[in-house]
Write a protein that holds these residues in place. Structure first.
Motif, PDB file in Angstrom:
ATOM      1  N   TRP A 336       0.641  -0.901  -0.214  1.00  0.00           N
ATOM      2  CA  TRP A 336      -0.089   0.344  -0.084  1.00  0.00           C
ATOM      3  C   TRP A 336       1.147   0.994   0.316  1.00  0.00           C
ATOM      4  O   TRP A 336       0.397   2.432  -0.262  1.00  0.00           O
ATOM      5  CB  TRP A 336      -1.160   0.242   1.038  1.00  0.00           C
ATOM      6  CG  TRP A 336      -2.541  -0.648   0.791  1.00  0.00           C
ATOM      7  CD1 TRP A 336      -2.512  -2.006   1.484  1.00  0.00           C
ATOM      8  CD2 TRP A 336      -2.816  -0.528   0.189  1.00  0.00           C
ATOM      9  NE1 TRP A 336      -3.885  -2.438   1.054  1.00  0.00           N
ATOM     10  CE2 TRP A 336      -4.462  -1.543  -0.550  1.00  0.00           C
ATOM     11  CE3 TRP A 336      -2.748  -0.077  -1.046  1.00  0.00           C
ATOM     12  CZ2 TRP A 336      -5.304  -1.823  -1.136  1.00  0.00           C
ATOM     13  CZ3 TRP A 336      -4.193  -0.095  -1.853  1.00  0.00           C
ATOM     14  CH2 TRP A 336      -5.185  -0.901  -2.118  1.00  0.00           C
ATOM     15  N   ARG A 337       2.353   1.438   0.989  1.00  0.00           N
ATOM     16  CA  ARG A 337       3.127   2.238   0.886  1.00  0.00           C
ATOM     17  C   ARG A 337       3.148   2.349  -1.134  1.00  0.00           C
ATOM     18  O   ARG A 337       3.124   3.649  -0.768  1.00  0.00           O
ATOM     19  CB  ARG A 337       4.299   2.329   1.225  1.00  0.00           C
ATOM     20  CG  ARG A 337       3.273   2.041   2.687  1.00  0.00           C
ATOM     21  CD  ARG A 337       5.030   1.559   3.755  1.00  0.00           C
ATOM     22  NE  ARG A 337       6.001   2.796   4.412  1.00  0.00           N
ATOM     23  CZ  ARG A 337       6.906   2.240   3.753  1.00  0.00           C
ATOM     24  NH1 ARG A 337       7.321   0.625   3.537  1.00  0.00           N
ATOM     25  NH2 ARG A 337       8.220   2.855   3.793  1.00  0.00           N
ATOM     26  N   PHE A 338       3.277   1.171  -1.661  1.00  0.00           N
ATOM     27  CA  PHE A 338       4.331   1.428  -2.845  1.00  0.00           C
ATOM     28  C   PHE A 338       3.135   1.982  -3.506  1.00  0.00           C
ATOM     29  O   PHE A 338       3.148   3.025  -4.853  1.00  0.00           O
ATOM     30  CB  PHE A 338       4.737   0.172  -3.309  1.00  0.00           C
ATOM     31  CG  PHE A 338       6.288   0.338  -3.175  1.00  0.00           C
ATOM     32  CD1 PHE A 338       7.301   1.551  -3.271  1.00  0.00           C
ATOM     33  CD2 PHE A 338       6.511  -0.888  -1.698  1.00  0.00           C
ATOM     34  CE1 PHE A 338       8.782   1.452  -3.522  1.00  0.00           C
ATOM     35  CE2 PHE A 338       8.002  -0.689  -1.655  1.00  0.00           C
ATOM     36  CZ  PHE A 338       9.038   0.615  -2.088  1.00  0.00           C
ATOM     37  N   ALA A 339       1.588   1.408  -3.308  1.00  0.00           N
ATOM     38  CA  ALA A 339       0.480   2.041  -4.644  1.00  0.00           C
ATOM     39  C   ALA A 339       0.543   3.853  -4.243  1.00  0.00           C
ATOM     40  O   ALA A 339       0.184   4.461  -5.141  1.00  0.00           O
ATOM     41  CB  ALA A 339      -0.361   1.087  -3.919  1.00  0.00           C
ATOM     42  N   GLY A 340       0.565   4.151  -3.545  1.00  0.00           N
ATOM     43  CA  GLY A 340       0.519   5.876  -3.232  1.00  0.00           C
ATOM     44  C   GLY A 340       1.473   6.312  -3.625  1.00  0.00           C
ATOM     45  O   GLY A 340       0.853   6.668  -4.185  1.00  0.00           O
ATOM     46  N   VAL A 341       3.063   6.466  -3.842  1.00  0.00           N
ATOM     47  CA  VAL A 341       3.926   6.401  -4.516  1.00  0.00           C
ATOM     48  C   VAL A 341       3.482   6.835  -5.896  1.00  0.00           C
ATOM     49  O   VAL A 341       3.762   7.433  -6.422  1.00  0.00           O
ATOM     50  CB  VAL A 341       5.201   6.260  -3.907  1.00  0.00           C
ATOM     51  CG1 VAL A 341       5.753   7.170  -2.376  1.00  0.00           C
ATOM     52  CG2 VAL A 341       5.912   4.664  -5.139  1.00  0.00           C
TER      53      VAL A 341
END
Length: 388
Positions: A336-341
């Protein structure tokens, strides 16, 4: 910058190349290839792609120029990137052969991959846009099936290349041989740096003006992105695709049953496992935002269901492999963190997504806001959006 090897430019170059490589007989019934048609189908940012068709069959011919194809010589990049793609395909052929194109030949001197022609399939992003423009029935997509294939693809690749699967020595060797410094640098710049500061590459819808101004001064976001960047650079967990968005997946029903193929692993390297899932999730999420924007909530829900299906398939393979590190909870948070960026770069960075950009002007601003706000939430929390 000029190439120190011969570039494929048109039909005669491609036919001549196939003849010299001993592959012309796969498509042509003549020794000269006079019955072969060649079409350039370059769609991505990095490489040139041609389809050679003749009475005996067809082949895709992909060559890496010594620059970013969409920009040209002003943006030089090592063409050896295509060797990373070839190595990753070789490993994937052992794990998930049904989910990748069949590779026919690799030429490391001319930086050429010859592979199965996938023209009978659609690039997933193109299919998603067509559903929004022409209606859900324009393309028949089983979203649960799509998610399952991609989740299993990510899990099989990752589970087979962890330290526990390979052993410390072989894993360390993989980290070295799969190193992809130039394309990793591109990810660092375009995804994990430029969108968070004033940069000439950035652009956005005017509806985001206030949010972008605040983003550039947002200390919480700066710290969260710095943490993601650190993980990208230092966490050598397993071999990953590295650029797994909806432009790197093809889908269709050439024989009735749905076929899903993942391609273009040229950004592959040994990195954080959650990254591949996150990039895929972000692009499904923005596709769902696009469907909601034009009043198609059922289609939006179907698209979001592919996220859950991919996670379920990933978790099933991960558990069956007996992989305990990193934990599923840690992988989900990273995803989800990589989905954010990824979502943020699609909202305000260099490379936007056609799903959003093709929306009618009356809804484009609100969709852009929803994408920005979702991306910020994922970066700061490492979690999905709360159920509405």
């Amino acid at each position: 910058m000029s190439a120190d090897y011969e570039l494929l430019v048109g039909r005669d170059d491609v036919v001549g190349y196939l003849a010299g490589a001993g592959l012309l007989g796969r498509v042509s019934a003549t020794p000269t290839g006079s019955d072969v048609r060649v079409d350039e189908v370059t769609a991505g940012n990095m490489n040139r792609v041609f389809i050679a068709r003749g009475p005996l069959g067809s082949l895709a011919v992909k060559q890496a120029p010594p620059w970013v194809q969409v920009v040209g010589p002003d943006w030089p990049v090592d063409p050896g990137r295509i060797a990373s793609e070839a190595r990753t395909y070789e490993r994937l052929a052992e794990q998930v052969p049904e989910s990748i194109p069949t590779i026919v030949a690799f030429d490391p001197e001319r930086y050429v991959l010859v592979m199965e022609d996938l023209s009978a399939l659609d690039v997933l992003r193109d299919a998603l846009v067509r559903q929004v423009v022409s209606g859900p029935d324009a393309v028949d997509i089983d979203y649960a099936g799509l998610g399952e294939v991609v989740g299993r693809f990510v899990a099989e690749l990752a589970a087979s290349t962890t330290t526990s699967a390979l052993g410390p020595a072989a894993h360390a060797e993989l980290v070295e041989t799969a190193a992809n410094p130039e394309l990793c640098r591109m990810t660092l710049d375009v995804v994990l740096d430029e969108p968070y500061r004033r940069h000439e590459h950035n652009h956005w819808h005017p509806a985001l003006d206030e949010r972008v101004a605040a983003l550039y001064d947002d200390e919480r976001m700066r710290a969260a992105v710095a943490s993601i960047r650190h993980d990208f650079e230092t966490r050598h967990e397993a071999l990953i695709h590295g650029d797994l968005h909806t432009g790197s997946v093809m889908i269709g029903r050439p024989s009735g049953a749905q076929r899903v193929v993942v391609f273009d692993p040229e950004f592959s390297f040994v990195g954080p496992i959650g990254m591949d899932l996150g990039l895929f999730w972000a692009n499904l999420e923005l596709a769902a935002i696009a469907a909601d924007a034009v009043g198609q909530p059922a289609l939006a829900a179907a698209r979001r269901s592919a996220i859950d299906a991919s996670w379920d398939a990933f978790a099933e393979v991960w558990d069956a492999a007996g992989a305990s590190s990193p934990s599923l909870a840690a992988i989900s948070r990273d995803a989800w963190r990589f989905a954010g960026v990824e979502g943020m770069r699609r909202a305000v960075g260099f490379s936007h997504a056609a799903d959003i950009e093709s929306l009618p002007g009356g809804v484009l601003g609100e969709a852009s806001i929803r994408l920005f706000d979702a991306a910020r939430h994922h970066v700061l929390t490492g979690e999905a959006l709360p159920a509405s």
